[in-house]
Design an enzyme around this catalytic site. Structure first.
Site: not given
Ligand code: 1YM
Length: 635
Positions: A424, A497, A499, A501
């Site tokens: 990412e 990541d 998280d 997203d």
């Protein structure tokens, strides 16, 4: 007081064998094995109903982690057995005493079915059986893996009939597992679709949940359910027939989607790896559509035929066969693949004849489906030409250059050892490129979110830069043309990541792979990297990395003295060496393997997951991704 004679010692030895090697009888002692206990008892109820006695099964998850399964069949016979014991005592303590089923014409002998209720008893802390039959309520109780605690006793009178079994698994054996309402409900819903006469009630008392399944129209309802959220092209087509003692029943429907979804069952047991009946079905539909298209001038003399993948685009189908025991053959490691050769020819001819007739009678539907299949054929041929050109051109044209610029290739020539990291963001991608193992690790940075493939066609992929790059990097084609043996990598690793997203990107990518490179998932080649959430420095000791909030709390309790904690909000916050050491280095990293075993359920879930809610996504990742160190599956 119980008297121990020779025969009861023998019985206990039998049950002891089950306790010593539970895997031999129920496959494993994980969550799957635990649920095998349930299927084992439920199968007895289902057999009773298939034989024409009773119509309802009730399953209750109790507060004390025991489970109750009851039916309204005839009730287990309560007479005395030749051995001098009551029949229920024999059924629940003698291995394979449930063997009466094995002589039944249609009982499946493949897989783990029919090993008997005594196995469940052997693996339970206690079991309690109440039988309603002959106007009497009788009860028998066992404990500690099958010892008779209370012999069969009359406890009342009744006008109803049926059997109720409650057992508490020995959780010493099934460590860290518990019954799952969802697992039980999904499996029982499937049985309800296959047996229209059946009503199944499931109740979870601690969680205050309940469902009731009953489907008058069986397979038709099953396909309607699979296509629930899709735009369908026509009503469900249903046909069947029988020959040489093999019965075939099939329901099918096309939707506007591009996915193929074929489920098959033999004697009400899922054949997850397909087999001869699926092959017969596929050949039958391909022939029927090609014949129709030719005789109606839709495909002309010089045109090539529709191929199987063209006529399966957007098709959902359920195939159910009844095959007598003597003709059953199963193949494959998990015995989930039907071998019986007769099943192929019979399914093929029934499918071909029925579908041909249907198409002649329903011209409008025929044209709608053919239009879709022809579009697939055009896209398939165009994609093949493009791929061949790309392979021959070896990076000479400008499109190829764009594609290969972002990818940092691995130099190693043993493709099976090479790994492709899909990273990412460009900055983390940059870090990964500097500190990777160049021989085996390739890096492809992804910018932002990838296309949601839930409704994409192969054509849409060709025009999406991000996914096109992935396709190019892996180099094994797409969809029906995907050839796993051509893959440039043995592992494809999604690195995002930690998280919201990041988990959204994971799901989007998994959806892409699920739709267009499914064998990659089926062969256990798709992984998710797990970057740490925190690092912690304590005095002079080396930095430690921490994966979860729970672990961090544990750690804080352990430490005395000063410490410094850093939270990594994303991959980009780690230094390049840190990223390598924690997340990419095969000696340290933890990879999660993506594991989608049940296509129909995965299909439904992926649909659900593509919505905007975060929670179901997280839950799904937890349930469908094995938290296993990669070493465990290198073996
Ligand atoms: C909740 C579990 O086991 N139901 C059940 C089991 C049996 C019968 C009916 C049954 C079968 C037959 C005759 C027969 C079983 N019977 C036997 C055995 N529910 C559950 N319901 N009468 C009743 O097949 O002939 C084993 S299981 F061996 F005694 F016949």
């Amino acid at each position: 007081m119980t008297k121990y004679d020779a025969s009861s010692i023998k019985i206990l030895e039998g049950l002891e064998a089950v306790r010593k090697r539970p895997g031999m009888y129920i496959g494993s002692t994980d969550k799957k094995g635990l649920h095998h206990l349930v299927w084992e008892i439920v199968d007895n109820s289902i057999d009773e109903i298939i034989n024409g006695y009773g119509d309802t099964i009730k399953i209750t998850l109790n507060k004390d982690d025991s489970i109750t399964i009851s039916d309204n069949g005839r009730g287990v016979p309560i007479g005395m057995h030749a051995s001098g014991k009551s029949t229920p005592e024999v059924i629940y303590t003698v291995l394979h005493a449930g063997g009466k089923f094995e002589s039944d014409g249609y009982k499946v002998s493949g897989g783990l079915h029919g090993v008997g209720a005594s196995v469940v008893n052997a693996l339970s802390s206690w079991m309690d059986v109440t039988i309603f039959t002959e106007g009497i309520v009788s009860n028998i109780r066992f404990s500690n893996g099958g010892s008779v605690e209370k012999p069969l006793t009359k406890i009342g009178e009744t006008r109803k009939t049926g059997t109720s079994v409650t057992f508490k698994p020995d959780y010493e054996m099934f460590k860290n597992s518990s019954f799952s309402f969802t697992t039980i409900a999904e499996r029982m819903q499937e049985s309800a679709f296959l047996l229209p006469q059946l009503t199944i009630e499931i109740e979870d008392i601690p969680d205050e949940k309940a469902v009731i399944y009953h489907y008058e129209n069986g397979l038709i309802n099953f396909v309607e359910y699979i296509n629930e959220n899709k735009k369908t092209l026509h009503k469900v087509i249903h046909f069947g027939g029988s020959k040489n003692e093999i019965e075939v029943s099939i329901a099918m429907q096309y939707s506007e989607s591009y996915n193929e979804n074929i489920l098959s069952f033999v004697n009400n047991v899922k054949t997850g790896d397909g087999g001869s009946h699926e092959v017969g079905f596929k050949t039958g539909i391909t022939k029927a559509f090609n014949d129709y298209a030719k005789s109606n001038g839709i495909i002309k003399g010089k045109d090539s035929n529709l191929d199987g993948s063209d006529v399966r685009e957007g098709l959902s189908a359920v195939i159910s066969l009844k095959i007598p025991e003597k003709l059953l053959q199963f193949e494959g490691q998990t015995k989930g693949k039907l071998g019986t050769p007769e099943a192929r020819s019979i399914t093929e001819s029934i499918t071909y004849e029925s579908l041909k007739f249907f198409l002649e009678e329903n011209k409008e539907v025929a044209l709608l489906i053919l239009d879709k299949a022809l579009k697939s054929k055009v896209a398939r041929e165009a994609a093949r030409k493009a791929r061949e050109a790309a392979r021959k051109g070896t990076g000479k044209n400008s499109k190829e250059r764009v594609l290969s610029e972002k990818l940092a290739k691995a130099t190693g020539k043993d493709y099976s050892k090479n790994e492709l990291f899909l990273v990412e963001g460009d900055s983390a991608g940059g870090s990964a490129k500097t500190y990777r193992n160049r021989e085996t690790q390739a890096i492809l940075p992804l910018r932002g979110k990838v296309l949601n493939c839930e409704k994409a066609s192969s054509h849409d992929i060709e025009s999406n830069a991000e996914l096109k790059q992935i396709e190019y990097a892996i180099g094994a084609g797409l969809g029906a043309n995907f050839d796993i043996s051509e893959s440039n990598y043995g592992k494809v690793i999604i690195m995002t990541d930690a998280d919201v997203d990041g988990s959204h990107i994971q799901i989007l990518l998994i959806t892409f792979f699920y739709r267009f490179m499914r064998p990659l998932i089926e062969n256990g080649m798709l992984y998710i990297a797990t970057p740490p959430l925190y690092s912690i420095e304590m005095g002079t000791k080396k930095k430690e990395y921490i994966a979860t909030d729970e672990e961090l709390e544990e750690k804080k309790k352990e430490i005395k003295g000063n410490y410094k904690i850093q939270r990594f909000k994303g991959l980009g916050e780690m230094n390049a060496d840190e990223l390598y050491e924690t997340t990419m280095d095969p000696n340290n990293r933890r990879l999660l393997r993506v594991n989608l075993t049940d296509a129909a359920i995965a299909e439904k879930r992926i649909h659900l997951l593509m919505g905007d809610q975060v929670e179901p996504r997280k839950e799904w990742i937890n349930e469908n991704v094995d938290f296993t160190l990669e070493d465990d599956f290198r073996k």
